[in-house]
Write a protein that holds these residues in place. Structure first.
Motif, mmCIF file in Angstrom:
data_model
loop_
_atom_site.group_PDB
_atom_site.id
_atom_site.type_symbol
_atom_site.label_atom_id
_atom_site.label_comp_id
_atom_site.label_asym_id
_atom_site.label_seq_id
_atom_site.Cartn_x
_atom_site.Cartn_y
_atom_site.Cartn_z
ATOM 1 N N ASP A 62 83.466 35.005 -50.021
ATOM 2 C CA ASP A 62 83.302 34.721 -51.377
ATOM 3 C C ASP A 62 84.371 33.198 -51.082
ATOM 4 O O ASP A 62 85.563 33.494 -51.066
ATOM 5 N N ILE A 63 83.546 31.991 -51.304
ATOM 6 C CA ILE A 63 84.379 31.080 -51.608
ATOM 7 C C ILE A 63 85.510 30.709 -52.509
ATOM 8 O O ILE A 63 86.797 30.298 -52.660
ATOM 9 N N GLU A 64 84.622 31.732 -53.441
ATOM 10 C CA GLU A 64 85.399 30.820 -54.946
ATOM 11 C C GLU A 64 86.690 32.089 -55.746
ATOM 12 O O GLU A 64 87.754 31.752 -55.893
ATOM 13 N N LEU A 65 86.828 33.211 -54.398
ATOM 14 C CA LEU A 65 87.709 34.451 -54.385
ATOM 15 C C LEU A 65 88.570 33.353 -53.497
ATOM 16 O O LEU A 65 90.229 33.471 -54.293
ATOM 17 N N ALA A 66 89.015 32.606 -52.464
ATOM 18 C CA ALA A 66 88.868 32.198 -51.297
ATOM 19 C C ALA A 66 89.868 31.341 -52.548
ATOM 20 O O ALA A 66 91.640 30.302 -51.729
ATOM 21 N N ALA A 123 93.807 31.266 -50.014
ATOM 22 C CA ALA A 123 93.599 32.133 -49.292
ATOM 23 C C ALA A 123 93.782 30.837 -48.207
ATOM 24 O O ALA A 123 93.208 29.834 -48.047
ATOM 25 N N ASP A 124 94.621 31.510 -46.818
ATOM 26 C CA ASP A 124 94.357 30.075 -45.622
ATOM 27 C C ASP A 124 92.627 29.763 -45.650
ATOM 28 O O ASP A 124 93.107 28.957 -44.614
ATOM 29 N N GLY A 125 91.761 30.374 -45.640
ATOM 30 C CA GLY A 125 90.912 30.236 -44.950
ATOM 31 C C GLY A 125 89.499 31.129 -45.542
ATOM 32 O O GLY A 125 89.915 32.197 -46.184
#
Ligand code: TZP
Ligand code: MG
Length: 219
Positions: free
Chosen positions: A81-85, A90-92
């Protein structure tokens, strides 16, 4: 690329704990904190499958787990989930072959960590070309945690990658336990990624310590 060096990433991968709310029968935040106390080196938030949280509930759990990781100075990685990251900083991100294209994700992430699951030399080369920071290889052993896991491959691909002198950081995944972790490291993986070995353990704190011994004491 990230602000981490390759050597630092190899250290981060040593004890790579992955969990979502449906991977345990007790409170996932309690389990994560026990694993952090026991010495995991990185955490991946993987909220998917039957009964997985969605929407705001997923975001809130991610943020609480991220906060725990911050307290223990352990990087927090988001699965798929790139949107959440990006929204929680997030760190990655960790993606598989069926997720968003790695080249596109690399661009979206800037210097955050990018991990890619790969099952062949071709997939590994493509992930490298896309700018992945590390590769997940598996399932090494049979697993019942991931229902759509590919065929069990043992440690053969890890060995092939090292024979070819690829220096990319590698983490093995799938069915890894305290008892069978050593051969994964001996084959050339930098670390082991586990879900159930810690999330379902009677004592996640002690299990993490045992896993550390298996990975670090290679005697
Ligand atoms: N990818 C390949 S196997 C797997 C994933 C996410 C599941 C690992 O879970 P477990 O419980 O450590 O076998
Ligand atoms: Mg995925």
């Amino acid at each position: 690329m990230t602000t981490y060096t390759k050597e630092q990433i190899k250290q981060l991968l040593k004890i790579y704990f992955i969990m979502g709310s449906n991977n345990s029968t007790s409170d996932p935040e309690f389990i994560l904190e026990e694993a952090l106390k026991g010495g995991i080196s990185v955490f991946q938030f993987r909220e998917k499958g039957d009964g997985a949280l969605m929407g705001e509930d997923k975001i809130q759990l991610a943020m609480r787990m991220q906060e725990l990781c911050k307290q223990y100075h352990v990087p927090f990685i988001v699965n798929d989930d790139i949107e959440l990251a990006l929204s929680v900083n997030a760190d990655g991100v960790h993606i598989g072959q069926d997720d968003e294209n790695a080249i596109k994700v690399r661009k979206m992430l800037g210097n955050k960590l990018l991990g890619v699951s790969a099952h062949s030399i071709e997939e590994i080369q493509a992930a490298l070309d896309a700018g992945a920071d590390y590769i997940g290889i598996g399932p090494i052993y049979p697993t019942s945690t991931k229902k759509d896991a590919k065929a069990v491959q043992g440690t053969s691909l890890v060995e092939i990658v090292r024979e070819k002198n690829f220096s990319i950081p590698i983490v093995g995944i799938g069915g890894i336990t305290v008892e069978n972790a050593r051969p994964v490291i001996q084959a050339g993986a930098d670390g082991v990624a586990v879900i159930s070995e810690i999330s379902m353990a009677e004592n996640p704190y002690k299990q993490t310590i045992e896993l550390r011994k298996a990975v670090f004491d290679q005697a």
